[in-house]
Design a protein around this motif. Structure first.
Motif, mmCIF file in Angstrom:
data_model
loop_
_atom_site.group_PDB
_atom_site.id
_atom_site.type_symbol
_atom_site.label_atom_id
_atom_site.label_comp_id
_atom_site.label_asym_id
_atom_site.label_seq_id
_atom_site.Cartn_x
_atom_site.Cartn_y
_atom_site.Cartn_z
ATOM 1 N N ALA A 138 0.891 -1.090 -0.193
ATOM 2 C CA ALA A 138 0.107 0.082 0.192
ATOM 3 C C ALA A 138 0.858 1.433 -0.038
ATOM 4 O O ALA A 138 0.615 2.397 -0.735
ATOM 5 N N LYS A 139 1.863 1.377 0.857
ATOM 6 C CA LYS A 139 2.866 2.273 0.710
ATOM 7 C C LYS A 139 3.400 2.602 -0.595
ATOM 8 O O LYS A 139 3.499 3.868 -1.029
ATOM 9 N N ARG A 140 3.716 1.676 -1.227
ATOM 10 C CA ARG A 140 4.476 1.821 -2.463
ATOM 11 C C ARG A 140 3.399 2.123 -3.518
ATOM 12 O O ARG A 140 3.963 3.244 -4.276
ATOM 13 N N LEU A 141 2.119 1.817 -3.509
ATOM 14 C CA LEU A 141 1.190 2.328 -4.241
ATOM 15 C C LEU A 141 0.727 3.915 -4.150
ATOM 16 O O LEU A 141 0.725 4.509 -5.037
ATOM 17 N N CYS A 142 0.831 4.105 -2.755
ATOM 18 C CA CYS A 142 0.846 5.780 -2.417
ATOM 19 C C CYS A 142 2.015 6.453 -3.123
ATOM 20 O O CYS A 142 1.719 7.502 -3.648
ATOM 21 N N GLU A 143 3.102 5.911 -3.208
ATOM 22 C CA GLU A 143 4.186 6.613 -3.749
ATOM 23 C C GLU A 143 4.058 6.595 -5.249
ATOM 24 O O GLU A 143 4.552 7.469 -5.807
ATOM 25 N N MET A 144 3.199 5.941 -5.874
ATOM 26 C CA MET A 144 2.938 6.007 -7.225
ATOM 27 C C MET A 144 1.647 6.766 -7.793
ATOM 28 O O MET A 144 1.335 7.108 -8.973
ATOM 29 N N GLY A 145 1.237 7.437 -6.557
ATOM 30 C CA GLY A 145 0.293 8.383 -7.053
ATOM 31 C C GLY A 145 -1.235 7.922 -6.623
ATOM 32 O O GLY A 145 -2.328 8.577 -7.056
ATOM 33 N N PHE A 146 -1.383 6.531 -6.064
ATOM 34 C CA PHE A 146 -2.850 5.940 -5.673
ATOM 35 C C PHE A 146 -3.068 6.387 -4.232
ATOM 36 O O PHE A 146 -2.073 6.582 -3.308
ATOM 37 N N GLU A 147 -4.443 6.182 -3.924
ATOM 38 C CA GLU A 147 -4.850 6.417 -2.724
ATOM 39 C C GLU A 147 -5.103 4.508 -1.992
ATOM 40 O O GLU A 147 -6.010 4.150 -2.328
ATOM 41 N N ALA A 148 -3.897 4.287 -1.517
ATOM 42 C CA ALA A 148 -3.945 2.833 -1.040
ATOM 43 C C ALA A 148 -3.960 2.579 0.319
ATOM 44 O O ALA A 148 -3.374 3.380 1.203
ATOM 45 N N TYR A 149 -4.678 1.350 0.720
ATOM 46 C CA TYR A 149 -4.848 1.170 2.056
ATOM 47 C C TYR A 149 -4.469 -0.503 2.242
ATOM 48 O O TYR A 149 -4.803 -1.002 1.074
ATOM 49 N N SER A 150 -4.158 -0.605 3.394
ATOM 50 C CA SER A 150 -3.989 -2.438 3.785
ATOM 51 C C SER A 150 -5.049 -2.529 4.820
ATOM 52 O O SER A 150 -5.440 -1.984 5.595
#
Length: 381
Positions: A75-87
């Motif tokens: 989730a952290k890595r997806l956030c760094e790619m511009g997504f709003e991601a959660y686990s």
């Protein structure tokens, strides 16, 4: 930043309108076969970043793994790619425990499960179970069988089928429904006990510390674990006065084992429907699910809205299923996919693989082994 900002509770998820989020199951295909959270899509951790362009950036991306451990980092890595991601906190296992704790059990649940085997799945499941027992002479008068339950769909179904066979009782035999706890988490232990309760299976549980013993073994921990578990089951079954142990391997396990032996082991062999124990005198292993297809087992599970654990060991519970090159580790899953591809060309391929070990022509075999002794065709040419 704290890890907590990347986590989300299931309660928060179900309050959201469905169009606002995408729920992604990042476990392997093998794990997903045992069940998913409703409305989730499966993109395994091996493929997640390769397929990131398939994920919408205008929605929340909610990831889950087995226990909500690895999904935090993803989730952290997806956030760094511009997504709003959660686990999803607690992952699949946490959700499963929540489901069984909140379920409103009905007195007729057990009856409905049994009725489905007597009617809807009689031909594809019960009749094939009875056929294997008769064809391979798996049950005899006065047998006492330890029905070994791991907690998965196969062994739980096997237990119910044994109860159905016992109901007909053409000759006397006894059953012990044996569960070995090799170090399950509290959640997985509860799932097994819950399923046994609603299915009406009177389990006998005993404990060991096998998971701890093999956890730090680097080479073939799964093989060592399987061997140790088999030994513990034989030992406990014999202590309880049993002369047989029953395992829940099915038809697909058999044909996959045949191909795995050829492609990875360089040998022709199969998973036998029964065999004598070499270490426990007088004990025998039987596989009464031998003729039952896995798809039919899944259909029975889904029809009855049942949810089971996979194998719940520390490896499948917490660690990555990817190799350094991004491919999934399981050779069995590779074989499953290979058979599925071959079936597109030849719809009879599964049956032909199975029949191949029944129709061996010894006159066309270069060499074979019997009781450890190698025989060559030139010996009698």
């Amino acid at each position: 930043m704290s890890n907590k900002i990347y986590e989300i509770e299931y309660d928060e998820v179900i309050k959201m309108p469905e169009e606002q989020y995408v729920l992604v199951d990042m476990r392997s295909e093998a794990s997903v076969n045992y069940g998913m959270i409703p409305k989730a899509v499966n993109i395994s951790e091996c493929e997640l970043f390769k397929r990131a362009d398939e994920l919408p950036k205008d929605k929340k991306i909610i990831l889950y793994c087995a226990r909500g451990i690895y999904s935090v980092e993803y989730a952290k890595r997806l956030c760094e790619m511009g997504f709003e991601a959660y686990s999803l906190k607690g992952g699949y296992n946490g959700w499963l425990l929540r489901v069984i704790n909140e379920s409103d059990e009905k007195a007729d649940r057990k009856r409905d499960i049994e009725y489905s085997l007597q009617k809807k799945f009689r031909k594809d499941i019960f009749s094939k179970f009875a056929k294997a027992i008769k064809e391979y002479e798996l049950l005899k008068e006065n047998d006492k069988v330890a029905v070994c339950i791991s907690g998965g769909k196969d062994s739980m179904l096997m237990a119910k089928l044994f109860q159905e066979i016992k109901r007909h009782n053409k000759f006397p035999f006894e059953l012990v429904f044996l569960v070995m706890d090799p170090g399950y988490s509290d959640a997985n232990r509860r799932v097994i006990e819950h399923n046994a309760e609603i299915m009406g299976i009177p389990i006998t549980v005993f404990e060991s510390e096998i998971f701890e013993a093999v956890y730090n073994v680097e080479k073939n921990p799964c093989y060592l674990c399987a061997r140790m578990r088999r030994g513990y089951l034989y030992s406990k079954a014999k202590e309880l006065g049993c002369n047989k142990i029953a395992l829940g391997h099915h038809y697909d396990d058999v044909i996959e084992t045949i191909l795995m032996g050829m492609l990875y082991g360089g040998q022709v062999q199969t998973m036998m429907p029964k065999l004598h124990s070499t270490n426990f005198e007088g004990m025998e292993l039987i596989r009464p699910m031998y003729l039952i297809r896995e798809e039919d087992i899944k259909s029975w599970r889904d029809h009855n809205n049942l949810r089971f654990i996979q194998c719940a060991c520390k490896f499948t519970d917490t660690c990555t299923s990817c190799r350094a090159d991004g491919r999934e580790v399981s050779k069995r899953m590779e074989i499953k996919k290979l058979i599925a591809e071959m079936k597109k060309i030849n719809p009879f391929v599964e049956g032909n693989i199975y029949k191949s070990v029944e129709n061996v022509n010894l006159k066309t075999i270069i060499a074979y082994k019997e009781n450890g002794v190698k025989h060559h065709f030139l010996d009698e040419y």
